[in-house]
Write an enzyme that holds these catalytic residues in place. Structure first.
Site, PDB file in Angstrom:
ATOM      1  N   ARG A  40       0.836  -1.208   0.000  1.00 26.70           N
ATOM      2  CA  ARG A  40       0.000   0.000   0.000  1.00 26.70           C
ATOM      3  C   ARG A  40       0.868   1.254   0.000  1.00 26.70           C
ATOM      4  NH1 ARG A  40      -3.993  -0.198   5.156  1.00 26.70           N
ATOM      5  NH2 ARG A  40      -3.960  -2.425   5.544  1.00 26.70           N
ATOM      6  N   TYR A 146      -6.921 -19.652   7.496  1.00 26.03           N
ATOM      7  CA  TYR A 146      -5.967 -18.779   8.207  1.00 26.03           C
ATOM      8  C   TYR A 146      -5.233 -19.572   9.293  1.00 26.03           C
ATOM      9  CZ  TYR A 146      -4.631 -14.815  11.288  1.00 26.03           C
ATOM     10  OH  TYR A 146      -3.971 -13.915  12.079  1.00 26.03           O
TER      11      TYR A 146
HETATM   12  P1  NAD Z   1      -3.131  -6.011   8.418  1.00 26.43           P
HETATM   13  O1  NAD Z   1      -3.969  -6.684   7.397  1.00 26.43           O
HETATM   14  O2  NAD Z   1      -3.663  -4.842   9.145  1.00 26.43           O
HETATM   15  O3  NAD Z   1      -1.739  -5.588   7.777  1.00 26.43           O
HETATM   16  C1  NAD Z   1      -1.053  -6.400   6.861  1.00 26.43           C
HETATM   17  C2  NAD Z   1      -0.288  -5.480   5.920  1.00 26.43           C
HETATM   18  O4  NAD Z   1       0.402  -6.315   4.980  1.00 26.43           O
HETATM   19  C3  NAD Z   1      -1.195  -4.547   5.108  1.00 26.43           C
HETATM   20  O5  NAD Z   1      -0.771  -3.203   5.238  1.00 26.43           O
HETATM   21  C4  NAD Z   1      -1.061  -5.038   3.672  1.00 26.43           C
HETATM   22  O6  NAD Z   1      -1.104  -3.996   2.694  1.00 26.43           O
HETATM   23  C5  NAD Z   1       0.312  -5.701   3.719  1.00 26.43           C
HETATM   24  N1  NAD Z   1       0.473  -6.707   2.670  1.00 26.43           N
HETATM   25  C6  NAD Z   1      -0.453  -7.606   2.249  1.00 26.43           C
HETATM   26  N2  NAD Z   1       0.048  -8.328   1.234  1.00 26.43           N
HETATM   27  C7  NAD Z   1       1.309  -7.882   1.022  1.00 26.43           C
HETATM   28  C8  NAD Z   1       2.324  -8.227   0.090  1.00 26.43           C
HETATM   29  N3  NAD Z   1       2.129  -9.198  -0.829  1.00 26.43           N
HETATM   30  N4  NAD Z   1       3.502  -7.577   0.149  1.00 26.43           N
HETATM   31  C9  NAD Z   1       3.698  -6.592   1.070  1.00 26.43           C
HETATM   32  N5  NAD Z   1       2.764  -6.196   1.962  1.00 26.43           N
HETATM   33  C10 NAD Z   1       1.574  -6.852   1.929  1.00 26.43           C
HETATM   34  O7  NAD Z   1      -2.682  -7.161   9.453  1.00 26.43           O
HETATM   35  P2  NAD Z   1      -2.230  -6.978  10.978  1.00 26.43           P
HETATM   36  O8  NAD Z   1      -3.443  -7.044  11.812  1.00 26.43           O
HETATM   37  O9  NAD Z   1      -1.303  -5.837  11.110  1.00 26.43           O
HETATM   38  O10 NAD Z   1      -1.472  -8.365  11.181  1.00 26.43           O
HETATM   39  C11 NAD Z   1      -0.085  -8.504  10.988  1.00 26.43           C
HETATM   40  C12 NAD Z   1       0.304  -9.939  11.293  1.00 26.43           C
HETATM   41  O11 NAD Z   1      -0.088 -10.265  12.641  1.00 26.43           O
HETATM   42  C13 NAD Z   1      -0.376 -10.979  10.409  1.00 26.43           C
HETATM   43  O12 NAD Z   1       0.496 -12.058  10.200  1.00 26.43           O
HETATM   44  C14 NAD Z   1      -1.543 -11.450  11.235  1.00 26.43           C
HETATM   45  O13 NAD Z   1      -1.946 -12.742  10.898  1.00 26.43           O
HETATM   46  C15 NAD Z   1      -0.928 -11.415  12.613  1.00 26.43           C
HETATM   47  N6  NAD Z   1      -1.944 -11.322  13.662  1.00 26.43           N
HETATM   48  C16 NAD Z   1      -2.727 -10.211  13.798  1.00 26.43           C
HETATM   49  C17 NAD Z   1      -3.693 -10.152  14.784  1.00 26.43           C
HETATM   50  C18 NAD Z   1      -4.576  -8.955  14.967  1.00 26.43           C
HETATM   51  O14 NAD Z   1      -5.507  -9.012  15.785  1.00 26.43           O
HETATM   52  N7  NAD Z   1      -4.319  -7.853  14.262  1.00 26.43           N
HETATM   53  C19 NAD Z   1      -3.863 -11.260  15.656  1.00 26.43           C
HETATM   54  C20 NAD Z   1      -3.091 -12.400  15.468  1.00 26.43           C
HETATM   55  C21 NAD Z   1      -2.102 -12.422  14.477  1.00 26.43           C
HETATM   56  C1  AKB Z   2      -8.286 -12.437  13.268  1.00 26.18           C
HETATM   57  O1  AKB Z   2      -9.367 -12.255  13.878  1.00 26.18           O
HETATM   58  O2  AKB Z   2      -8.183 -13.003  12.182  1.00 26.18           O
HETATM   59  C2  AKB Z   2      -7.025 -11.990  13.958  1.00 26.18           C
HETATM   60  C3  AKB Z   2      -6.419 -13.092  14.752  1.00 26.18           C
HETATM   61  C4  AKB Z   2      -6.943 -13.416  16.096  1.00 26.18           C
HETATM   62  O3  AKB Z   2      -5.511 -13.742  14.287  1.00 26.18           O
HETATM   63  N1  AKB Z   2      -7.327 -10.844  14.760  1.00 26.18           N
END
Ligand code: NAD
Ligand code: AKB
Length: 318
Positions: A40, A146
């Protein structure tokens, strides 16, 4: 905290976690030592705070060149497709979540990078795992694509550590709640929307049922956990797949009650959709005693302290 000279690349830096993690890493390591990258456009909160490079993590050659050109020593890989979006396009979620990790692990091996961070999730657990205080090592049979991709990713992390000595570290984050950058398509996103709608319209229709308990965490705790894990001596780490990590556990009804203490007229209704099935397959709470023992993990926020902070910070944004 003992900070050595490192050059860090954050992939997925414009997402919900990436914006806050990049900001914190820049404070610790110096703005120019933390390169933010994403597909992005650069996030408003990152503009002017340090280097930004547009990069698709799926393009391994481009990623490899970026890592060499910027003398990168550590990578935080945050790019992924989350649970709710993943169920709409399982093949894409599997492809992105797996290939991004394999690209980074392969380059880490070839270039002898010092440390890699890759988050897993409580989504690795499935309906056959114990529901309360889910242990680190238990039945792991995820039913979402996922969760399947996160579980496979954990095995790859352990494999690259065991066979190639890659120092890859990981946390099974609970649902993360924050106000700076929007969430990216998860099942736990209701716990962010609810604060925004409570302030904006004083009502919210929740897509999960009132008694759906899930493990959750406030973003400042998640950022601190990530940095504490990455700073821990390698010899202290007994888990090379991904650590269980616990903050709090609550239901939509309980977060609603917490909000009502500040906004008494807040009205909460429930209309469960396809995300209910995802939530029902996950634990209500997890046991993180290995994180507590190995690197002294302790969360600071509970539901009411988080609610007060979320409402205060969102008040002039909605
Ligand atoms: P998000 O979707 O907010 O951010 C992901 C970012 O990755 C986005 O800005 C997107 O543009 C970028 N992206 C997607 N495809 C891409 C590519 N091909 N190349 C480069 N950039 C790319 O996700 P998040 O909530 O910040 O989560 C980050 C990590 O943490 C993930 O692995 C997610 O599974 C993990 N996680 C998040 C949560 C949560 O509650 N947010 C919980 C558990 C695990
Ligand atoms: C989701 O709901 O997919 C994430 C996670 C718990 O990994 N926030």
């Amino acid at each position: 905290m003992n900070i050595v000279k490192e050059k860090i690349l954050v992939i997925g830096a414009c997402g919900q976690i990436g914006v806050e993690l990049t900001t914190e890493l820049r404070k610790l390591y110096g703005a120019n030592n933390v390169v933010a990258s994403d597909l992005r456009d650069e996030h408003e909160l990152l503009k002017g705070t340090g280097p930004y490079v547009s990069c698709d993590v799926m393009n391994k050659e481009m990623l490899h060149v970026l890592i060499i050109r910027h003398n990168i020593t550590q990578v935080y890989l945050l790019a992924a497709i989350l649970s709710a979006t993943g169920e709409k396009n399982p093949a894409l979620a599997w492809h992105i979540n797996m290939q991004s990790l394999l690209n980074v692990l392969e380059i880490a091996k070839e270039e002898k990078l010092t440390k890699i961070y890759w988050p897993s999730s409580i989504a690795v657990f499935g309906p056959n795992s114990p529901k309360q205080n889910t242990p680190q090592h238990t039945i792991i049979e995820p039913t979402t694509i996922y969760g399947i991709s996160k579980f496979a990713g954990e095995r790859w992390c352990e494999y690259y550590h065991a066979h190639y000595g890659v120092d890859v570290r990981s946390l099974r984050y609970p649902g993360l709640i924050s106000y700076k950058s929007a969430p990216g398509g998860g099942t736990t996103d209701y716990a962010i929307e609810i604060y925004i709608e409570a302030l904006r319209d004083k009502d919210y229709q929740c897509f999960l049922s009132e008694d759906t308990y899930l493990p959750m965490m406030y973003m400042p705790d998640a950022i601190r956990a990530t940095i504490e894990l990455m700073e821990a001596p390698a010899a202290n780490l007994s888990v090379r797949s991904s650590y269980n990590l616990s903050g709090m556990s609550f239901s939509p009804k309980e977060i609603g009650a917490s909000i009502s203490k500040h906004i008494p007229e807040f009205a909460l209704t429930y209309k469960p959709d396809f995300r209910q099935q995802i939530a029902d397959s996950w634990p209500g709470s997890v046991d993180d005693s290995l994180a507590q023992n190995d690197w002294q993990w302790k969360p600071q926020y509970d539901l009411d302290t988080m609610t007060a902070d979320m409402l205060k910070n969102l008040a002039d944004k909605v």
